[in-house]
Design a protein around this motif. Structure first.
Motif, PDB file in Angstrom:
ATOM      1  N   ALA A  34       0.905  -1.208   0.121  1.00  0.00           N
ATOM      2  CA  ALA A  34      -0.011  -0.050  -0.059  1.00  0.00           C
ATOM      3  C   ALA A  34       0.901   1.101  -0.078  1.00  0.00           C
ATOM      4  N   TRP A  35       2.177   1.167   0.494  1.00  0.00           N
ATOM      5  CA  TRP A  35       3.057   2.247   0.403  1.00  0.00           C
ATOM      6  C   TRP A  35       3.766   2.532  -1.088  1.00  0.00           C
ATOM      7  N   ILE A  36       4.156   1.397  -1.722  1.00  0.00           N
ATOM      8  CA  ILE A  36       4.654   1.338  -2.888  1.00  0.00           C
ATOM      9  C   ILE A  36       3.955   1.751  -4.144  1.00  0.00           C
ATOM     10  N   GLY A  37       2.791   1.067  -4.179  1.00  0.00           N
ATOM     11  CA  GLY A  37       1.888   1.172  -5.218  1.00  0.00           C
ATOM     12  C   GLY A  37       1.551   2.755  -5.621  1.00  0.00           C
ATOM     13  N   PRO A  38       1.068   3.429  -4.882  1.00  0.00           N
ATOM     14  CA  PRO A  38       0.793   4.980  -5.151  1.00  0.00           C
ATOM     15  C   PRO A  38       2.197   5.515  -5.677  1.00  0.00           C
ATOM     16  N   VAL A  39       3.278   5.158  -5.271  1.00  0.00           N
ATOM     17  CA  VAL A  39       4.268   5.913  -5.689  1.00  0.00           C
ATOM     18  C   VAL A  39       4.690   5.655  -7.102  1.00  0.00           C
ATOM     19  N   LEU A  40       4.304   4.442  -7.527  1.00  0.00           N
ATOM     20  CA  LEU A  40       4.366   4.073  -9.075  1.00  0.00           C
ATOM     21  C   LEU A  40       3.446   4.701  -9.876  1.00  0.00           C
ATOM     22  N   ILE A  41       2.245   4.656  -9.321  1.00  0.00           N
ATOM     23  CA  ILE A  41       0.946   5.224 -10.222  1.00  0.00           C
ATOM     24  C   ILE A  41       1.374   6.707 -10.437  1.00  0.00           C
ATOM     25  N   LEU A  42       1.795   7.465  -9.190  1.00  0.00           N
ATOM     26  CA  LEU A  42       1.901   8.675  -9.119  1.00  0.00           C
ATOM     27  C   LEU A  42       3.229   9.212 -10.297  1.00  0.00           C
ATOM     28  N   ARG A  43       4.386   8.339 -10.276  1.00  0.00           N
ATOM     29  CA  ARG A  43       5.054   8.541 -11.230  1.00  0.00           C
ATOM     30  C   ARG A  43       4.764   8.419 -12.590  1.00  0.00           C
ATOM     31  N   TYR A  44       4.015   7.453 -13.068  1.00  0.00           N
ATOM     32  CA  TYR A  44       3.149   7.400 -14.162  1.00  0.00           C
ATOM     33  C   TYR A  44       2.603   8.613 -14.638  1.00  0.00           C
ATOM     34  N   ALA A  45       1.754   8.930 -13.756  1.00  0.00           N
ATOM     35  CA  ALA A  45       0.829  10.477 -14.076  1.00  0.00           C
ATOM     36  C   ALA A  45       1.878  11.348 -14.250  1.00  0.00           C
ATOM     37  N   ARG A  46       2.856  11.637 -13.364  1.00  0.00           N
ATOM     38  CA  ARG A  46       3.644  12.869 -13.742  1.00  0.00           C
ATOM     39  C   ARG A  46       4.486  12.784 -15.042  1.00  0.00           C
ATOM     40  N   ASP A  47       4.696  11.511 -15.539  1.00  0.00           N
ATOM     41  CA  ASP A  47       5.522  11.278 -16.777  1.00  0.00           C
ATOM     42  C   ASP A  47       4.490  11.609 -18.104  1.00  0.00           C
ATOM     43  N   ARG A  48       3.342  11.573 -17.750  1.00  0.00           N
ATOM     44  CA  ARG A  48       2.293  11.865 -19.049  1.00  0.00           C
ATOM     45  C   ARG A  48       2.186  13.455 -18.927  1.00  0.00           C
ATOM     46  N   LYS A  49       2.119  14.034 -20.189  1.00  0.00           N
ATOM     47  CA  LYS A  49       1.866  15.428 -20.416  1.00  0.00           C
ATOM     48  C   LYS A  49       0.413  15.677 -20.402  1.00  0.00           C
ATOM     49  N   GLY A  50       0.201  16.746 -19.703  1.00  0.00           N
ATOM     50  CA  GLY A  50      -1.080  17.312 -19.630  1.00  0.00           C
ATOM     51  C   GLY A  50      -2.203  16.386 -19.000  1.00  0.00           C
ATOM     52  N   TRP A  51      -3.330  16.076 -19.682  1.00  0.00           N
ATOM     53  CA  TRP A  51      -4.406  15.192 -18.958  1.00  0.00           C
ATOM     54  C   TRP A  51      -4.327  13.840 -19.475  1.00  0.00           C
ATOM     55  N   ARG A  52      -3.163  13.727 -20.442  1.00  0.00           N
ATOM     56  CA  ARG A  52      -3.076  12.177 -21.019  1.00  0.00           C
ATOM     57  C   ARG A  52      -3.114  11.081 -20.416  1.00  0.00           C
ATOM     58  N   GLY A  53      -2.436  11.125 -19.231  1.00  0.00           N
ATOM     59  CA  GLY A  53      -2.445   9.859 -18.305  1.00  0.00           C
ATOM     60  C   GLY A  53      -3.403   9.769 -17.452  1.00  0.00           C
ATOM     61  N   TYR A  54      -4.431  10.837 -17.046  1.00  0.00           N
ATOM     62  CA  TYR A  54      -5.222  10.829 -16.220  1.00  0.00           C
ATOM     63  C   TYR A  54      -6.497   9.563 -16.419  1.00  0.00           C
ATOM     64  N   TYR A  97      -4.608  12.529  -7.852  1.00  0.00           N
ATOM     65  CA  TYR A  97      -3.550  12.242  -8.782  1.00  0.00           C
ATOM     66  C   TYR A  97      -3.915  13.505  -9.637  1.00  0.00           C
ATOM     67  N   LEU A  98      -5.172  13.876 -10.044  1.00  0.00           N
ATOM     68  CA  LEU A  98      -5.574  15.029 -10.885  1.00  0.00           C
ATOM     69  C   LEU A  98      -5.190  16.298 -10.328  1.00  0.00           C
ATOM     70  N   ALA A  99      -5.323  16.445  -8.786  1.00  0.00           N
ATOM     71  CA  ALA A  99      -4.798  17.507  -8.191  1.00  0.00           C
ATOM     72  C   ALA A  99      -3.315  17.786  -8.050  1.00  0.00           C
ATOM     73  N   ASP A 100      -2.591  16.746  -7.975  1.00  0.00           N
ATOM     74  CA  ASP A 100      -1.270  16.635  -8.246  1.00  0.00           C
ATOM     75  C   ASP A 100      -0.674  17.227  -9.637  1.00  0.00           C
ATOM     76  N   ARG A 101      -1.373  16.911 -10.252  1.00  0.00           N
ATOM     77  CA  ARG A 101      -1.179  17.483 -11.863  1.00  0.00           C
ATOM     78  C   ARG A 101      -1.258  19.050 -12.153  1.00  0.00           C
ATOM     79  N   LEU A 102      -2.349  19.335 -11.581  1.00  0.00           N
ATOM     80  CA  LEU A 102      -3.151  20.610 -11.835  1.00  0.00           C
ATOM     81  C   LEU A 102      -2.516  21.703 -11.034  1.00  0.00           C
ATOM     82  N   VAL A 103      -2.450  21.267  -9.562  1.00  0.00           N
ATOM     83  CA  VAL A 103      -1.872  22.207  -8.484  1.00  0.00           C
ATOM     84  C   VAL A 103      -0.525  21.950  -8.272  1.00  0.00           C
TER      85      VAL A 103
END
Length: 488
Positions: A34-54, A97-103
């Motif tokens: 439960a600690w590691i999973g969100p780390v990887l998903i957040l990494r994916y979301a930040r690697d995508r440009k704009g809204w593409r990964g959401y 994850y959306l908030a992390d991307r937008l804010v």
């Protein structure tokens, strides 16, 4: 690494994160995942440009929900409803994850790491106040068994665990992105490290400085099999009641001062239940015990709704408490309780009681801490697909409110725990033939910061997130105004 390799690696991280999150929640227990999973998903979301990964993050959490909770819901609700619930929770859990991307992406420095955890706590804060199923799906439940970390609930409530785990995911990703800054990065990362260490040190100290030789009371929980050999409900309830009273007398003679039955035992019409209550009063008086009996009362030939309630009878035979269940009524169709918890003063401490689903509403159970309850009785009825998670969830209420808890369950794990979340006794309905649970329970109420100040940390997180959003919006508006001025 070329662009195609980066994309493949990113997708693999998303998939791995999804599986780790899914297999750490609901019917599964894997605290580290439960600690590691969100780390990887957040990494994916930040690697995508704009809204593409959401959209893929939403899909990831829909899949994670189905892995963790799909069987739970499918066992009790029409199969076509489960995807709707999965989409709801998938969208809900993806919002941080959306908030992390937008804010967060518009903030500079280490302060940007606060966006994701503040968004996660805000979502849970709102969900806990409006969701009719209560606290199901809260991040903190994934950490059952991590006793030092669980002690944080006595200060902040479970939201504190959500914040810390979210901050960990964000801080790791920030370090990943700033690894070239070396010493400066490590210095700023030390802020998180200090808080992280302080939380575990606090938990360790709280667990190891428990007062010795605390006064305890013997409590017995009684569960019996209510199905015939063909797995159909037994039609004749009288032999079941006879068995419960026989076991009650046996445990009273063995020294039990408090005895609790599981949810659903006292099922019958109002006239049938009246005879059960009278008999229970006689047994309590003759044996000098506090007897907690759950009732499921129907009223034939009337429109009066069925009542799911709990009576606590004292050693004089008097009914000292009558609690009507308030959790899950939207699904059960029973009379809705008022959510006002009652207490019983005893020579050994203050008792209170709720029924099963009630304990999934921390905003209501908080009353126990405010009223100095030392022992909460929770007669319950579960089923295989939510066993043992539902009992594990209740343990967090004990830590938050500084009380012991006895959850006696039909169709699940019966558990007795102290105000620190330590298990004193447990009996698995599906793995035992003798389903009676007995434990020596400390009944002294333990003061907690959560009890004294309530949901203070949740409000701080809510206002903190709103301030971050306001800051980003105001800065964007100012930048747009300056840009407009330059073009004039």
């Amino acid at each position: 690494m070329n662009t195609q390799s980066n994309k493949t690696f990113s997708i693999l991280m998303l998939l791995a994160g999804t599986l780790l999150v899914g297999f750490s929640m609901g019917r599964w227990l894997a605290p580290l995942a439960a600690w590691i999973g969100p780390v990887l998903i957040l990494r994916y979301a930040r690697d995508r440009k704009g809204w593409r990964g959401y959209p893929f993050v939403i899909a990831a959490y829909i899949l994670a929900f189905l892995i963790g909770f799909g069987a739970n819901w499918a066992s009790q609700f029409p199969l076509q409803v489960v995807p709707i619930i999965a989409v709801f929770y998938g969208f809900l859990w993806s919002l941080p994850y959306l908030a992390d991307r937008l804010v967060g992406a518009r903030l500079k420095g280490f302060s940007s790491t606060l966006t994701y955890p503040l968004a996660a706590t805000t979502i849970e804060f709102i969900n806990n106040h409006i969701n009719p199923v209560g606290a199901w799906g809260m991040t903190g439940f994934t950490q059952y068994g991590n006793l030092p970390l669980m002690q944080l609930a006595s200060v902040t409530g479970m939201i504190g665990i959500t914040f810390l785990m979210g901050w960990f995911a964000s801080a790791v990703n920030w370090a990943w992105e700033n690894q070239t800054h070396g010493t400066k990065m490590l210095k700023e990362l030390g802020v998180f490290g200090t808080v992280f260490a302080a939380v575990f040190i606090f938990g360790f100290l709280r667990l190891n400085f428990v007062p010795a030789n605390e006064e305890t009371v013997r409590v017995a929980g009684i569960t019996a099999w209510l199905l015939s050999d063909t797995q159909e409900p037994l039609q004749d309830i009288e032999p079941i009641w006879d068995a419960f009273f026989s076991e009650t007398v046996r445990e009273a003679q063995a020294g039990a001062k408090v005895i609790i039955w599981h949810e659903g035992v006292g099922a019958g019409t109002d006239s049938e239940v009246a005879s059960l209550i009278a008999r229970a009063q006689d047994v309590a008086r003759q044996n000098g015990i506090y007897l907690a009996i759950p009732l499921a009362v129907t009223y034939p030939d009337t429109e009066r709704p069925r009542e799911n309630k709990l009576l606590v009878i004292d050693p004089t035979g008097a009914i000292m408490m009558e609690h009507v269940k308030y959790g899950g009524n939207i699904f059960e169709g029973t009379l809705l309780g008022d959510g006002n918890l009652q207490t019983v003063e005893t020579p050994f401490g203050v008792l209170s009681g709720v029924i099963c689903w009630d304990a999934d509403f921390p905003t209501v159970i908080q009353q126990t801490g405010q009223k100095g309850v030392g022992l909460l009785l929770v007669p319950s009825g579960d089923w295989l697909e939510i066993n043992p998670i539902h009992s594990h969830m209740a343990v967090f209420r004990a830590i938050e409110n500084g009380m012991s808890l006895v959850r006696q369950v039909y169709g699940g794990l019966s558990i007795a725990g102290d105000p620190y979340g330590r298990v004193l006794a447990q009996t698995d309905f599906f793995g035992s033939t003798d389903r009676t649970m007995v434990a020596q329970i400390p009944v002294r109420h333990v003061a907690t910061i959560y009890t004294a100040f309530g949901r203070w940390f949740e409000w701080i997180c809510l206002f903190g997130f709103l301030l971050l959003v306001a800051y980003v919006v105001v800065r964007a508006l100012n930048a747009r105004r300056r840009s407009t001025d330059l073009t004039l």
